[in-house]
Structures are given as C-alpha cells and as structure tokens.
Scaffold this motif. Sequence first.
Motif, PDB file in Angstrom:
ATOM      1  N   GLN A 199       0.834  -1.207   0.000  1.00 43.15           N
ATOM      2  CA  GLN A 199       0.000   0.000   0.000  1.00 43.15           C
ATOM      3  C   GLN A 199       0.867   1.254   0.000  1.00 43.15           C
ATOM      4  OE1 GLN A 199      -2.445  -0.427   3.464  1.00 43.15           O
ATOM      5  NE2 GLN A 199      -3.780  -1.962   2.550  1.00 43.15           N
ATOM      6  N   ALA A 200       1.949   1.236   0.773  1.00 47.82           N
ATOM      7  CA  ALA A 200       2.842   2.393   0.829  1.00 47.82           C
ATOM      8  C   ALA A 200       3.522   2.612  -0.516  1.00 47.82           C
ATOM      9  CB  ALA A 200       3.879   2.211   1.930  1.00 47.82           C
ATOM     10  N   ALA A 201       3.948   1.534  -1.156  1.00 45.28           N
ATOM     11  CA  ALA A 201       4.598   1.657  -2.464  1.00 45.28           C
ATOM     12  C   ALA A 201       3.621   2.209  -3.508  1.00 45.28           C
ATOM     13  CB  ALA A 201       5.135   0.297  -2.915  1.00 45.28           C
ATOM     14  N   GLU A 202       2.384   1.748  -3.447  1.00 44.67           N
ATOM     15  CA  GLU A 202       1.369   2.248  -4.380  1.00 44.67           C
ATOM     16  C   GLU A 202       1.101   3.736  -4.145  1.00 44.67           C
ATOM     17  OE1 GLU A 202      -3.333   1.566  -5.449  1.00 44.67           O
ATOM     18  OE2 GLU A 202      -2.223  -0.062  -4.507  1.00 44.67           O
ATOM     19  N   ALA A 203       0.975   4.121  -2.876  1.00 45.22           N
ATOM     20  CA  ALA A 203       0.737   5.529  -2.553  1.00 45.22           C
ATOM     21  C   ALA A 203       1.920   6.392  -2.988  1.00 45.22           C
ATOM     22  CB  ALA A 203       0.480   5.696  -1.063  1.00 45.22           C
ATOM     23  N   HIS A 204       3.129   5.889  -2.787  1.00 40.85           N
ATOM     24  CA  HIS A 204       4.323   6.629  -3.201  1.00 40.85           C
ATOM     25  C   HIS A 204       4.342   6.798  -4.714  1.00 40.85           C
ATOM     26  CE1 HIS A 204       8.579   6.951  -4.447  1.00 40.85           C
ATOM     27  NE2 HIS A 204       8.611   7.820  -3.464  1.00 40.85           N
ATOM     28  N   GLY A 205       4.010   5.732  -5.425  1.00 36.45           N
ATOM     29  CA  GLY A 205       3.982   5.807  -6.889  1.00 36.45           C
ATOM     30  C   GLY A 205       2.947   6.806  -7.376  1.00 36.45           C
ATOM     31  N   GLU A 206       1.788   6.826  -6.730  1.00 33.13           N
ATOM     32  CA  GLU A 206       0.750   7.785  -7.116  1.00 33.13           C
ATOM     33  C   GLU A 206       1.214   9.213  -6.845  1.00 33.13           C
ATOM     34  OE1 GLU A 206      -2.766   6.654  -4.998  1.00 33.13           O
ATOM     35  OE2 GLU A 206      -3.006   4.806  -6.144  1.00 33.13           O
ATOM     36  N   TYR A 207       1.818   9.449  -5.691  1.00 34.89           N
ATOM     37  CA  TYR A 207       2.310  10.782  -5.346  1.00 34.89           C
ATOM     38  C   TYR A 207       3.383  11.223  -6.325  1.00 34.89           C
ATOM     39  CZ  TYR A 207       4.731  14.513  -2.906  1.00 34.89           C
ATOM     40  OH  TYR A 207       5.336  15.707  -2.596  1.00 34.89           O
ATOM     41  N   LEU A 208       4.310  10.325  -6.615  1.00 37.70           N
ATOM     42  CA  LEU A 208       5.382  10.637  -7.550  1.00 37.70           C
ATOM     43  C   LEU A 208       4.818  10.969  -8.924  1.00 37.70           C
ATOM     44  CD1 LEU A 208       8.454  10.768  -7.927  1.00 37.70           C
ATOM     45  CD2 LEU A 208       8.393   8.359  -8.529  1.00 37.70           C
ATOM     46  N   GLY A 209       3.838  10.203  -9.373  1.00 36.78           N
ATOM     47  CA  GLY A 209       3.204  10.471 -10.663  1.00 36.78           C
ATOM     48  C   GLY A 209       2.522  11.833 -10.692  1.00 36.78           C
ATOM     49  N   GLU A 210       1.835  12.183  -9.606  1.00 36.13           N
ATOM     50  CA  GLU A 210       1.174  13.491  -9.531  1.00 36.13           C
ATOM     51  C   GLU A 210       2.198  14.620  -9.581  1.00 36.13           C
ATOM     52  OE1 GLU A 210      -1.118  13.480  -5.942  1.00 36.13           O
ATOM     53  OE2 GLU A 210      -2.500  11.937  -6.680  1.00 36.13           O
ATOM     54  N   GLN A 211       3.286  14.459  -8.833  1.00 36.17           N
ATOM     55  CA  GLN A 211       4.313  15.504  -8.809  1.00 36.17           C
ATOM     56  C   GLN A 211       4.972  15.663 -10.175  1.00 36.17           C
ATOM     57  OE1 GLN A 211       4.978  17.662  -6.240  1.00 36.17           O
ATOM     58  NE2 GLN A 211       3.108  16.711  -5.505  1.00 36.17           N
ATOM     59  N   LEU A 212       5.254  14.554 -10.845  1.00 37.47           N
ATOM     60  CA  LEU A 212       5.863  14.632 -12.172  1.00 37.47           C
ATOM     61  C   LEU A 212       4.910  15.255 -13.188  1.00 37.47           C
ATOM     62  CD1 LEU A 212       7.765  11.229 -12.269  1.00 37.47           C
ATOM     63  CD2 LEU A 212       8.749  13.531 -12.068  1.00 37.47           C
ATOM     64  N   ALA A 213       3.606  14.970 -13.062  1.00 34.73           N
ATOM     65  CA  ALA A 213       2.618  15.579 -13.951  1.00 34.73           C
ATOM     66  C   ALA A 213       2.556  17.083 -13.720  1.00 34.73           C
ATOM     67  CB  ALA A 213       1.248  14.947 -13.736  1.00 34.73           C
ATOM     68  N   ASN A 214       2.592  17.508 -12.462  1.00 37.41           N
ATOM     69  CA  ASN A 214       2.593  18.943 -12.158  1.00 37.41           C
ATOM     70  C   ASN A 214       3.841  19.623 -12.714  1.00 37.41           C
ATOM     71  OD1 ASN A 214       0.152  18.788 -10.817  1.00 37.41           O
ATOM     72  ND2 ASN A 214       1.096  18.506  -8.815  1.00 37.41           N
ATOM     73  N   LEU A 215       4.974  18.952 -12.597  1.00 38.10           N
ATOM     74  CA  LEU A 215       6.208  19.513 -13.151  1.00 38.10           C
ATOM     75  C   LEU A 215       6.125  19.643 -14.663  1.00 38.10           C
ATOM     76  CD1 LEU A 215       8.980  17.803 -11.020  1.00 38.10           C
ATOM     77  CD2 LEU A 215       8.510  20.241 -11.189  1.00 38.10           C
ATOM     78  N   ASP A 216       5.543  18.647 -15.326  1.00 36.94           N
ATOM     79  CA  ASP A 216       5.385  18.721 -16.788  1.00 36.94           C
ATOM     80  C   ASP A 216       4.538  19.920 -17.185  1.00 36.94           C
ATOM     81  OD1 ASP A 216       6.978  16.584 -17.424  1.00 36.94           O
ATOM     82  OD2 ASP A 216       5.332  15.146 -17.575  1.00 36.94           O
TER      83      ASP A 216
END
Length: 139
Positions: free
Chosen positions: A57-74
């Motif tokens: 669950q933690a890995a999934e949440a981390h992946g989702e957070y990372l994806g959101e941050q990378l999308a915001n950066l894009d």
Amino acid sequence: MAWRTPNHDLGLVRQHEVVRLRTQEKLTFRQIADQLDCDVKNIYQAWKRGVAALAAQAAEAHGEYLGEQLANLDIAINSLMPKVIKGDVRAVEGLVRLFDHQAKLLGLFAPVKVNATVTDEMTARVKQLADEITALDQT
C-alpha cells in the motif's frame, strides 16, 4: 472482484490486529498469541502478511504521489517553454530549477556505490606514468 469468504475476512481482521498489537502495543509474538488464543506460528505468518500488505500500500501511494508531482512539473515546464524560447532569462532560471526538482524526484542524483580496489601493481604503474610525464615536461 476476487471471491471472499467469511474466513478470509476473519483472517484479515486478525492480521490487522496482529500488526496493531505488534507495532502500537509493542507485544511479542508469544504475548499476541496468548491474547488472541492462537499458535505463535500463525501469529508470525499473520504479521508477515500484514507487513507485506502495508508495504504494498505504501509503495502504491508513493507511486501515485510521484506520478502526480511529475505531472505537475510537466505542466509547469510546458508553460515556461514559450518564454524560454523567446529568451526570457528568468524563465530559463525557473526551468533549470524545475528540471533540478524533476531529477531529484526521479532519483537521478542518487549516489552511486563504487567498489574500487587499488593494487600495488596499479600504484606502481601510476608512479611510472607520473615519472614519464615529468620527463616529458623537462624536455
């Protein structure tokens, strides 16, 4: 959806209880087994399953957070790009900061472990090359 039985749900409840007792109450596996009237081996297995589920669950949440941050950066990078192309110095500085943040999120600045071994032969060869360079400089 996967088929769930009442025993499966009971197992999940016990698994959560074991994790709670172990992490929050700091009980030993033997104490948990006595409290839940179970075998220590079953308590340990429930602990392993519970911790593995929490890690997933933690890995999934981390992946989702990372994806959101990378999308915001894009989005930010794409919005600055027209100004960068026009030569706006402040936009270029902002873009460099965004790229730096993106690289940190992606782990591009992570240290690399190197296992280097220096032998006596290597040291002798370096000294020999240094002497050759010194001789070339003196000519």
